[in-house]
Scaffold this motif. Structure first.
Motif, PDB file in Angstrom:
ATOM      1  N   TYR A  28      35.850  45.695  35.563  1.00 57.86           N
ATOM      2  CA  TYR A  28      36.557  44.744  34.716  1.00 57.86           C
ATOM      3  C   TYR A  28      35.861  43.390  34.841  1.00 57.86           C
ATOM      4  O   TYR A  28      35.700  42.867  35.942  1.00 57.86           O
ATOM      5  N   TYR A  29      35.410  42.866  33.718  1.00 58.19           N
ATOM      6  CA  TYR A  29      34.726  41.573  33.677  1.00 58.19           C
ATOM      7  C   TYR A  29      35.610  40.575  32.938  1.00 58.19           C
ATOM      8  O   TYR A  29      35.768  40.674  31.724  1.00 58.19           O
ATOM      9  N   PRO A  30      36.197  39.619  33.661  1.00 60.36           N
ATOM     10  CA  PRO A  30      37.143  38.687  33.038  1.00 60.36           C
ATOM     11  C   PRO A  30      36.462  37.702  32.102  1.00 60.36           C
ATOM     12  O   PRO A  30      35.279  37.405  32.244  1.00 60.36           O
ATOM     13  N   ILE A  36      40.225  38.025  37.820  1.00 66.78           N
ATOM     14  CA  ILE A  36      39.175  38.291  38.810  1.00 66.78           C
ATOM     15  C   ILE A  36      38.330  39.476  38.364  1.00 66.78           C
ATOM     16  O   ILE A  36      38.834  40.407  37.747  1.00 66.78           O
ATOM     17  N   PRO A  37      37.041  39.431  38.672  1.00 68.49           N
ATOM     18  CA  PRO A  37      36.184  40.579  38.368  1.00 68.49           C
ATOM     19  C   PRO A  37      36.470  41.704  39.360  1.00 68.49           C
ATOM     20  O   PRO A  37      36.707  41.460  40.551  1.00 68.49           O
ATOM     21  N   VAL A  81      43.151  49.092  34.978  1.00 62.73           N
ATOM     22  CA  VAL A  81      41.817  49.297  35.556  1.00 62.73           C
ATOM     23  C   VAL A  81      41.874  49.772  37.005  1.00 62.73           C
ATOM     24  O   VAL A  81      40.847  49.953  37.639  1.00 62.73           O
ATOM     25  N   VAL A  82      43.090  49.965  37.538  1.00 62.98           N
ATOM     26  CA  VAL A  82      43.243  50.424  38.914  1.00 62.98           C
ATOM     27  C   VAL A  82      44.237  51.581  38.982  1.00 62.98           C
ATOM     28  O   VAL A  82      45.029  51.783  38.070  1.00 62.98           O
ATOM     29  N   GLU A  83      44.180  52.301  40.089  1.00 69.73           N
ATOM     30  CA  GLU A  83      45.205  53.308  40.377  1.00 69.73           C
ATOM     31  C   GLU A  83      45.739  53.047  41.776  1.00 69.73           C
ATOM     32  O   GLU A  83      44.989  52.695  42.687  1.00 69.73           O
TER      33      GLU A  83
END
Length: 105
Positions: A28-30, A36-37, A81-83
């Protein structure tokens, strides 16, 4: 930046204890300093879940960095983008957000 939410769910009134640990399932690129990246495979410590928008954004910090060890920085990221890997504390305390929640230094 407008507030993303008026409320957030935390483990305590100061949102100082992590709720859970999650693992990034994608990069993930903010686009701005509020976020946050995150790089695939990194562990993210989640401190708050924003309310009123279907839990679309969480607040947390990434320990370590893709570019070498750097100081952890707290910021927002999309929950998609997370688990979740480890639940630590229940997010049962509702806290009002303020201007510092969305401040860019």
């Amino acid at each position: 930046m407008p507030k993303l939410s008026d409320k957030k769910l935390c483990a305590d009134a100061e949102c100082s204890h992590p709720i859970l640990i999650a693992k990034a399932i994608q990069d993930y690129y903010p686009q701005d300093c509020h976020f946050i990246p995150i790089h695939q495979g990194q562990l993210v410590y989640v401190y708050a879940m924003l309310k009123d928008r279907g839990n679309l954004f969480w607040s947390g910090s990434v320990q370590g960095s893709y570019y070498g060890e750097q100081e952890a920085r707290l910021g927002y990221f999309p929950s998609s983008v997370v688990e979740e890997t480890h639940a630590l504390m229940p997010a049962e305390v509702e806290v009002k957000t303020n201007k510092w929640d969305f401040y860019c230094p």
